[in-house]
Write a protein that holds these residues in place. Structure first.
Motif, PDB file in Angstrom:
ATOM      1  N   LYS A 153       0.802  -1.225   0.000  1.00 52.23           N
ATOM      2  CA  LYS A 153       0.000   0.000   0.000  1.00 52.23           C
ATOM      3  C   LYS A 153       0.832   1.271   0.000  1.00 52.23           C
ATOM      4  O   LYS A 153       0.312   2.355  -0.266  1.00 52.23           O
ATOM      5  N   SER A 154       2.106   1.191   0.319  1.00 50.93           N
ATOM      6  CA  SER A 154       2.931   2.407   0.366  1.00 50.93           C
ATOM      7  C   SER A 154       4.091   2.388  -0.624  1.00 50.93           C
ATOM      8  O   SER A 154       4.873   3.333  -0.680  1.00 50.93           O
ATOM      9  N   GLY A 155       4.201   1.331  -1.420  1.00 53.68           N
ATOM     10  CA  GLY A 155       5.304   1.248  -2.372  1.00 53.68           C
ATOM     11  C   GLY A 155       5.315   2.369  -3.383  1.00 53.68           C
ATOM     12  O   GLY A 155       6.376   2.758  -3.891  1.00 53.68           O
ATOM     13  N   TRP A 156       4.133   2.918  -3.687  1.00 51.03           N
ATOM     14  CA  TRP A 156       4.036   4.010  -4.662  1.00 51.03           C
ATOM     15  C   TRP A 156       4.834   5.233  -4.222  1.00 51.03           C
ATOM     16  O   TRP A 156       5.229   6.057  -5.064  1.00 51.03           O
ATOM     17  N   MET A 157       5.079   5.389  -2.935  1.00 51.45           N
ATOM     18  CA  MET A 157       5.755   6.574  -2.419  1.00 51.45           C
ATOM     19  C   MET A 157       7.264   6.527  -2.626  1.00 51.45           C
ATOM     20  O   MET A 157       7.945   7.543  -2.491  1.00 51.45           O
ATOM     21  N   THR A 158       7.806   5.369  -2.978  1.00 48.43           N
ATOM     22  CA  THR A 158       9.256   5.238  -3.077  1.00 48.43           C
ATOM     23  C   THR A 158       9.784   5.870  -4.351  1.00 48.43           C
ATOM     24  O   THR A 158       9.085   5.958  -5.365  1.00 48.43           O
ATOM     25  N   ASP A 159      11.040   6.289  -4.321  1.00 48.00           N
ATOM     26  CA  ASP A 159      11.677   6.848  -5.515  1.00 48.00           C
ATOM     27  C   ASP A 159      11.799   5.796  -6.620  1.00 48.00           C
ATOM     28  O   ASP A 159      11.672   6.118  -7.808  1.00 48.00           O
ATOM     29  N   GLU A 160      12.040   4.566  -6.226  1.00 47.49           N
ATOM     30  CA  GLU A 160      12.201   3.515  -7.230  1.00 47.49           C
ATOM     31  C   GLU A 160      10.911   3.310  -8.025  1.00 47.49           C
ATOM     32  O   GLU A 160      10.932   3.169  -9.246  1.00 47.49           O
ATOM     33  N   GLU A 161       9.763   3.324  -7.343  1.00 48.09           N
ATOM     34  CA  GLU A 161       8.498   3.149  -8.048  1.00 48.09           C
ATOM     35  C   GLU A 161       8.164   4.370  -8.895  1.00 48.09           C
ATOM     36  O   GLU A 161       7.664   4.240 -10.017  1.00 48.09           O
ATOM     37  N   PHE A 162       8.426   5.543  -8.364  1.00 52.34           N
ATOM     38  CA  PHE A 162       8.237   6.789  -9.120  1.00 52.34           C
ATOM     39  C   PHE A 162       8.977   6.703 -10.453  1.00 52.34           C
ATOM     40  O   PHE A 162       8.427   7.033 -11.516  1.00 52.34           O
ATOM     41  N   TYR A 183      -2.924   1.654 -12.403  1.00 52.44           N
ATOM     42  CA  TYR A 183      -1.972   2.619 -11.842  1.00 52.44           C
ATOM     43  C   TYR A 183      -2.669   3.876 -11.325  1.00 52.44           C
ATOM     44  O   TYR A 183      -2.360   4.380 -10.244  1.00 52.44           O
ATOM     45  N   GLY A 184      -3.584   4.423 -12.119  1.00 52.19           N
ATOM     46  CA  GLY A 184      -4.204   5.707 -11.782  1.00 52.19           C
ATOM     47  C   GLY A 184      -5.430   5.597 -10.917  1.00 52.19           C
ATOM     48  O   GLY A 184      -5.936   6.618 -10.444  1.00 52.19           O
ATOM     49  N   GLY A 185      -5.923   4.364 -10.703  1.00 55.67           N
ATOM     50  CA  GLY A 185      -7.086   4.204  -9.838  1.00 55.67           C
ATOM     51  C   GLY A 185      -6.794   4.573  -8.397  1.00 55.67           C
ATOM     52  O   GLY A 185      -7.720   4.804  -7.619  1.00 55.67           O
ATOM     53  N   TYR A 186      -5.503   4.637  -8.047  1.00 53.89           N
ATOM     54  CA  TYR A 186      -5.101   5.142  -6.733  1.00 53.89           C
ATOM     55  C   TYR A 186      -4.615   6.566  -6.946  1.00 53.89           C
ATOM     56  O   TYR A 186      -3.511   6.797  -7.427  1.00 53.89           O
ATOM     57  N   ILE A 187      -5.454   7.523  -6.601  1.00 47.51           N
ATOM     58  CA  ILE A 187      -5.216   8.920  -6.971  1.00 47.51           C
ATOM     59  C   ILE A 187      -3.931   9.465  -6.357  1.00 47.51           C
ATOM     60  O   ILE A 187      -3.309  10.381  -6.912  1.00 47.51           O
ATOM     61  N   LEU A 188      -3.493   8.906  -5.233  1.00 46.33           N
ATOM     62  CA  LEU A 188      -2.241   9.360  -4.631  1.00 46.33           C
ATOM     63  C   LEU A 188      -1.057   9.025  -5.532  1.00 46.33           C
ATOM     64  O   LEU A 188      -0.055   9.745  -5.548  1.00 46.33           O
ATOM     65  N   ASN A 189      -1.174   7.933  -6.280  1.00 49.20           N
ATOM     66  CA  ASN A 189      -0.093   7.516  -7.151  1.00 49.20           C
ATOM     67  C   ASN A 189      -0.043   8.330  -8.446  1.00 49.20           C
ATOM     68  O   ASN A 189       1.040   8.647  -8.935  1.00 49.20           O
ATOM     69  N   ARG A 190      -1.226   8.650  -9.005  1.00 51.09           N
ATOM     70  CA  ARG A 190      -1.261   9.426 -10.242  1.00 51.09           C
ATOM     71  C   ARG A 190      -2.333  10.510 -10.152  1.00 51.09           C
ATOM     72  O   ARG A 190      -3.397  10.425 -10.785  1.00 51.09           O
ATOM     73  N   PRO A 191      -2.067  11.563  -9.352  1.00 53.45           N
ATOM     74  CA  PRO A 191      -3.014  12.678  -9.294  1.00 53.45           C
ATOM     75  C   PRO A 191      -3.121  13.379 -10.639  1.00 53.45           C
ATOM     76  O   PRO A 191      -2.186  13.364 -11.439  1.00 53.45           O
ATOM     77  N   THR A 192      -4.261  13.999 -10.882  1.00 52.41           N
ATOM     78  CA  THR A 192      -4.510  14.672 -12.158  1.00 52.41           C
ATOM     79  C   THR A 192      -4.562  16.184 -12.025  1.00 52.41           C
ATOM     80  O   THR A 192      -4.598  16.888 -13.036  1.00 52.41           O
ATOM     81  N   LEU A 193      -4.578  16.673 -10.803  1.00 48.84           N
ATOM     82  CA  LEU A 193      -4.648  18.117 -10.544  1.00 48.84           C
ATOM     83  C   LEU A 193      -3.673  18.504  -9.445  1.00 48.84           C
ATOM     84  O   LEU A 193      -3.388  17.709  -8.540  1.00 48.84           O
ATOM     85  N   SER A 194      -3.168  19.732  -9.507  1.00 44.95           N
ATOM     86  CA  SER A 194      -2.477  20.345  -8.356  1.00 44.95           C
ATOM     87  C   SER A 194      -3.137  21.698  -8.125  1.00 44.95           C
ATOM     88  O   SER A 194      -3.374  22.455  -9.060  1.00 44.95           O
ATOM     89  N   ARG A 195      -3.405  21.989  -6.840  1.00 43.06           N
ATOM     90  CA  ARG A 195      -4.226  23.166  -6.518  1.00 43.06           C
ATOM     91  C   ARG A 195      -3.499  24.190  -5.644  1.00 43.06           C
ATOM     92  O   ARG A 195      -4.029  25.265  -5.384  1.00 43.06           O
TER      93      ARG A 195
END
Length: 861
Positions: free
Chosen positions: A358-367, A722-734
Motif C-alpha cells: 500500500k505504500s510502495g508508490w511513495m518510493t523513488d524507485e516506483e516513481f 496505476y491511476g485508480g489510486y489517486i495518490l499515485n497518479r493525481p490529475t490536478l495540483s491546486r
C-alpha cells in the motif's frame, strides 16, 4: 420466442420449396431487438416471430463474376430474387443472438460463379447481416460472403446494398463484371460532402474538430482544431450538423439527452456489442448523473486511509442522494458499474498498484519505474546534453534553459560526474517543460496551481532508475520574455524535506497524467488513427487486400472518438473538469501535434528518437536498448516485429513487385487522401512515405496496426491499475509548494499527508476520475485480440495469408510465454518494482474485465 415450425404453420409462398435446380445458401443475421439494450430489464426478447421474414420481406440476388450484362453497363449479370426461408435452430456456428435462415437461388447458366449478391430489406426495421454462405456451388465448393453490416429498409438507400465474396483482388485484377460494382460501392461510401448525416447512412467524410465548444458563452468557447497553422489537428468524421448562429465556424453540439445520436457511419456504431453499449451508457452516466451529484462530498480527503476507504468501504451517502441518482440511472448501471448496495455508492475495486504494497508508490524507485513500465512509458528520454535546454522561442519566452546545476546532481551520483554519466548513457530526463510553459500563466490564474517540470534520473548498476533532482518552474512574474523562476528539489527521506520531495514528485506526476491522457493516449492513438479509418473506407474496396488487412484494427474507433467529443474532451467535459490542463487540454494537444510524424510512430523509430535505443546490426531487430530492463520496450519490440513479419508475409503475397504498389490506383488514392486530407495540416512533412514500393507499404501498415492495437493497449489498460489510486497518479495540483516561514510550511511539517491531499485532486473530482478510468480500463466480453479476427475464418479465400495469420497467432502465444518468464526473473526489477505489480500491459490476450493486460485489435474503448 419464434413459433414452432410445422407443416401446418409454415406459409408457402409461390414455389419456394420446389428445389429443382437450386443453389442452397445460409444467411446469418441478428435482429435489431436482439441488439438493443434495455437497461432496466436487460436484453429484450425476440417477439416478431419467424413469419415476418417469409415471402418478399428480405430478398437476395446473386451477381455474376464471369458474365456481364451489356444492357446494364457491362456490370455482372444479376440473378433472380430469392427470399429467406426456413429458420435454422441447430447451426453450430451461431453465437448468442444470431439467427440463421436458408435461402435457395435458382440455378442460372448465364450467372455462373457469383462474385457478389444484392440484398433488399422490405421490412420496416433494420437488421445486422452477418454472412451468406453458398453451399457446394457446382464445380466450385462453398462460397463465403462476410458481411457484418446493418441493413436498413430499402427506402433508406439510393441503391440496393451489395456484398462481395471473400475473394481478394487488386483493382487491376478484379473480374470485369465486378469492376463497376466495386467502383459504385466506394462512391456510395464517399457521399457528396453535403447535408447532415442520418443514422442509417454509411458515408465517410472529414471535418475539423469544430464541435468541442459552444460559442454562446466565453466559458464554453473553444478554438477550431485543424485547418490552420495555429491549431493543426488530425481530421475527424464529418456529421454535417448545422453550424451555430453565434460562430459559423463552429458546429452545433448535441444536447446531453441526445448523446447517442451522434453520427458515425452505421457500421462503425456500437450496437453489435452488448458490452460496448453498456460501457457507453456508463460514460454517459458519469457525465450526466454521477459528476453533477457529488456536491454532497467534503472537498478534501482527511487522510490516506480515507482514500483507501474508496476500495475497502465505499462512500456513505447522505439521505436522499441515492434516490436522486437512481432516478437518473438504471438499476443495472448502479449495480454493475457503481456497485451500490442501496446504502453505499461507488465502492471501487482495489487498483493493482496497492494490492500488495500500500505504500510502495511513495518510493523513488516506483516513481522512476513507472516511467519505464507504467501507463505512460513512451516519454522518458536519454539526457544527451547538460543543462537541458528548451526549444521554445527565446524572443517570446526568454531563456528557458534548466537551472539545475552539476553540483546538485553529482552529490547523489556515487562519484560519477555529469560528463561521464552522459558519455556512458547513464542519465535520463522526464521533460514536462516546453508543452506547458506557454499555457502555465493562464492555468495558474484558475483554481489550479502548477509548475513546468524537469526530472533527471540516473541509471544504477542494478538496472533501476534513481531520481536525482526535480526542477519546478513558473513563468517570470514580470513577463514571459524574462524567462522562468525555478526551484530545484533533491531527494530526501526524513523531516519536512521528505514531505517537500513527495510533493515535488506529485507535481511531476500531475504533468505526466495530463500529457498521458491528452497526448500519449488521445492524440497519439485515438485522434491520429481516425483519418486512416476514413480514408480506408473511402478509397479501398472491401475486395482490396489492404482493406482486409487493416479493417479489424479500426473496429469501434470512430464511435468511441465521437463519444469522447461528446462527454470526455469537450468544453466542460470530464477531462477538462478533472485534469490540470482544463479548458486548454485539446488546444495544448494541438500544439504538440505540430511535432507529430507518422514515421516516428514505429516503436523502433520512437526509441531511437528518444535515445532509449541505438542502432545495432548485430541485434536481432537491428537496435539495442540503452536500458536492458525497459519492460514497455522489451515486450513492445517483440510485439512490433511480430506485427511486421505478419504484414510482410501478407503484403508480399499480393504485391509481387514494387511496380504493383505504384500501379495500384486504389492504394495510391488511399495514401494520398490519408496524408493530404486526413492529416492535411501535416501533409508537407517530408518524412511521410511516398508509397512507391512494397517496403513502404509494409512499414505503413505495420505502424497503423501497432498504434491501433499494442500502443493503445500500453497506454489505456493501465489507467485504472496505476491511476485508480489517486495518490499515485493525481490529475490536478491546486496549491504551490509551501515556502519557509508561511503557515502552509508549518502545516506541512506537522501533517504532511493532509497538505499532500489539499494539493492534489480533490475528493469529488477523484470520484469522477476513478468512475471514468475504471470503465475505460475494462475489456469487453466480445473483445477480439491481436491475432484474432471478428469476421470469422473466411475473411479471405486465399490459403497463404490464412496460414501466415495462423503463424502470427502462434508467435503472439510465444510472446506471452516470454513475458511470463521475464516477469518471473528476479533480475528484472523494473518488471515488478516495490509495488510488486508485474508488467503485463503488452501481454497479448486477456480475460474480460479489469485485468491490466491484453492487446485488442483496435481502439475500441
Amino acid at each position: 420466442m419464434f413459433p414452432s415450425l410445422s407443416p401446418s404453420n409454415i406459409p408457402v409462398i409461390g414455389n419456394i420449396f420446389d428445389k429443382g435446380r437450386k443453389i442452397k445458401g445460409t444467411v446469418v443475421l441478428m435482429r435489431k431487438n436482439v441488439l438493443n439494450i434495455d437497461l432496466n430489464s436487460a436484453v429484450s426478447s425476440v417477439v416478431d416471430g419467424f413469419s415476418e421474414f417469409l415471402g418478399q420481406i428480405v430478398t437476395l440476388q446473386l451477381v455474376s463474376s464471369v458474365h456481364a450484362d451489356s444492357a446494364n453497363g457491362s456490370k455482372g449479370k444479376v440473378g433472380k430474387k430469392a427470399s429467406l426461408e426456413s429458420w435454422l435452430t441447430t447451426l453450430p456456428s451461431l453465437t448468442a443472438g444470431q439467427q440463421a435462415f436458408t435461402v435457395h437461388f435458382d440455378w442460372e447458366d448465364d450467372i455462373g460463379v457469383p462474385g457478389a449478391f444484392i440484398i433488399r430489406n422490405n421490412h420496416i426495421s433494420e437488421f445486422f447481416l452477418v454472412s451468406l454462405t453458398l453451399e457446394d456451388f457446382p464445380n466450385h465448393g462453398d462460397i463465403h460472403f462476410v458481411c457484418n453490416s446493418w441493413i436498413y429498409p430499402a427506402s433508406k438507400y439510393k441503391k440496393d446494398r451489395i456484398f462481395f465474396s471473400n475473394k481478394t483482388y487488386l483493382p487491376s485484377e478484379t473480374p470485369a463484371p465486378l469492376v463497376k460494382y466495386r467502383e459504385e460501392e466506394l462512391e456510395s461510401l464517399r457521399g457528396d460532402g453535403t447535408g447532415e448525416r442520418k443514422e442509417w447512412e454509411r458515408i465517410y467524410d472529414y471535418a475539423t474538430y469544430n464541435d468541442l465548444g459552444d460559442p454562446s458563452s466565453e466559458e464554453s468557447t473553444r478554438p477550431v482544431l485543424g485547418g490552420s497553422s495555429t491549431y493543426p489537428y488530425p481530421r475527424r468524421g464529418r456529421t454535417g450538423r448545422p453550424r451555430t448562429t453565434k460562430d459559423p465556424n463552429t458546429e452545433s453540439r448535441l444536447s446531453k439527452v441526445m448523446t447517442f445520436t451522434i453520427y458515425v457511419p452505421r457500421d462503425e456504431n456500437f450496437g453489435h456489442t452488448k458490452m460496448s453499449d453498456f460501457l457507453t451508457y456508463g460514460l454517459k452516466s458519469v457525465s450526466q448523473s454521477i459528476q453533477p451529484s457529488l456536491n454532497f462530498l467534503d472537498k478534501e480527503f482527511d487522510s490516506f486511509e480515507e482514500v483507501r476507504d474508496l476500495y475497502d468501504r465505499g462512500i456513505q451517502l447522505p439521505t436522499g442522494i441515492l434516490s436522486s441518482i437512481s432516478d437518473k440511472l438504471s438499476g443495472q448501471i448502479l449495480k454493475e458499474i457503481f456497485r451500490t448496495d442501496g446504502e453505499r455508492l461507488l465502492k471501487f475495486p482495489t487498483p493493482q498498484v496497492i494490492q500488495v504494497n500500500k505504500s510502495g508508490w511513495m518510493t523513488d524507485e516506483e516513481f522512476a519505474r513507472e516511467m519505464l513500465a507504467g501507463v505512460n512509458p513512451g516519454l522518458i528520454c536519454r539526457l544527451e546534453e547538460f543543462p537541458p535546454k528548451s526549444k521554445l522561442d527565446s524572443q517570446v519566452y526568454g531563456d528557458q534553459t534548466s537551472k539545475i546545476t552539476k553540483q546538485q546532481l553529482e552529490i547523489n551520483m556515487g562519484g560519477l560526474t555529469i560528463d561521464e554519466a552522459i558519455k556512458n548513457k547513464k542519465l535520463f530526463i522526464l521533460d514536462h517543460h516546453d508543452p506547458i510553459i506557454p499555457y502555465l500563466r493562464r492555468i495558474n490564474q484558475t483554481s489550479t496551481k502548477a509548475y513546468a517540470s524537469r526530472t533527471i534520473l540516473l541509471l544504477k548498476e542494478d538496472g533501476t532508475l534513481k531520481p536525482l533532482a526535480i526542477e519546478l518552474s513558473k513563468p517570470h512574474p514580470d513577463g514571459d520574455q524574462f524567462g522562468l523562476i525555478s526551484e530545484v528539489h533533491l531527494p530526501a527521506e526524513t523531516g519536512v524535506e521528505s514531505a517537500i520531495w513527495l510533493l515535488a514528485k506529485a507535481y511531476v506526476v500531475v504533468n505526466d497524467s495530463c500529457y498521458h491522457q491528452l497526448v500519449s493516449h488521445w492524440l497519439n492513438t485515438h485522434a491520429v488513427i481516425e483519418p486512416f479509418v476514413i480514408a480506408t473506407n473511402r478509397q479501398l474496396s472491401v475486395l482490396h487486400p489492404v482493406h482486409k488487412l487493416l479493417h479489424p484494427h479500426y473496429r469501434d474507433t470512430m464511435n468511441i472518438n465521437a463519444l469522447a467529443r461528446q462527454v470526455l474532451i469537450n468544453a466542460g467535459g470530464i477531462i477538462e473538469d478533472t485534469f490540470l490542463w482544463g479548458r486548454y487540454s485539446l488546444e495544448m494537444s494541438s500544439k504538440i501535434y505540430k511535432d507529430w510524424k507518422f514515421y516516428e510512430q514505429a516503436l523502433p523509430a520512437d526509441l531511437l528518437k528518444r535515445g532509449m535505443a541505438e542502432s545495432d546490426p548485430a541485434s536481432p531487430n537491428g537496435i539495442r536498448l540503452v536500458i536492458e530492463d525497459y519492460p514497455y520496450a522489451v515486450d513492445g519490440l517483440d510485439v512490433y516485429f511480430a506485427i511486421y513479419t505478419w504484414v510482410q508475409d501478407y503484403i508480399s503475397f499480393y504485391y509481387k513487385t514494387d511496380e504493383a504498389v505504384k500501379q495500384d490506383s486504389e492504394l495510391q488514392s488511399w495514401w494520398k487522401e490519408a496524408v493530404e486530407v486526413g492529416h492535411e495540416d501535416k501533409k508537407d512533412d517530408p518524412t511521410w512515405f511516398k508509397m512507391q514500393n512494397r517496403g513502404e507499404l509494409i512499414e505503413t501498415c505495420t505502424r497503423i496496426i501497432w498504434v491501433s492495437s499494442a500502443l493503445h493497449a500500453a497506454v489505456n489498460f493501465g489507467q485504472y491499475p496505476y491511476g485508480g489510486y489517486i495518490l499515485n497518479r493525481p490529475t490536478l495540483s491546486r496549491r504551490f509548494m509551501p515556502e519557509k516561514g508561511t503557515p502552509e510550511y508549518d502545516e506541512l511539517s506537522k501533517d504532511p499527508h493532509k497538505v499532500f491531499l489539499k494539493t492534489i485532486t480533490p475528493k469529488d473530482k477523484t470520484i469522477t476520475d476513478l468512475s471514468t478510468i475504471e470503465i475505460l480500463s475494462r475489456h469487453t466480453s466480445d473483445e477480439f485480440y491481436l491475432g484474432q479476427r471478428d469476421d470469422g475464418p473466411y475473411w479471405t479465400s486465399d490459403a497463404t495469408p490464412l496460414e501466415a495469420f495462423k503463424r502470427f497467432g502462434r508467435k503472439l502465444e510465444e510472446i506471452e510465454g516470454k513475458i511470463t518468464s521475464r516477469n518471473k526473473d528476479g533480475k528484472f526489477r523494473n518488471r515488478y518494482g516495490p509495488v510488486n505489480m508485474p508488467y503485463t500491459l503488452l501481454y497479448p490476450s486477456s480475460e474480460v474485465g479489469l485485468t491490466g493486460k491484453g492487446i485488442p485489435n483496435s481502439i475500441s474503448i
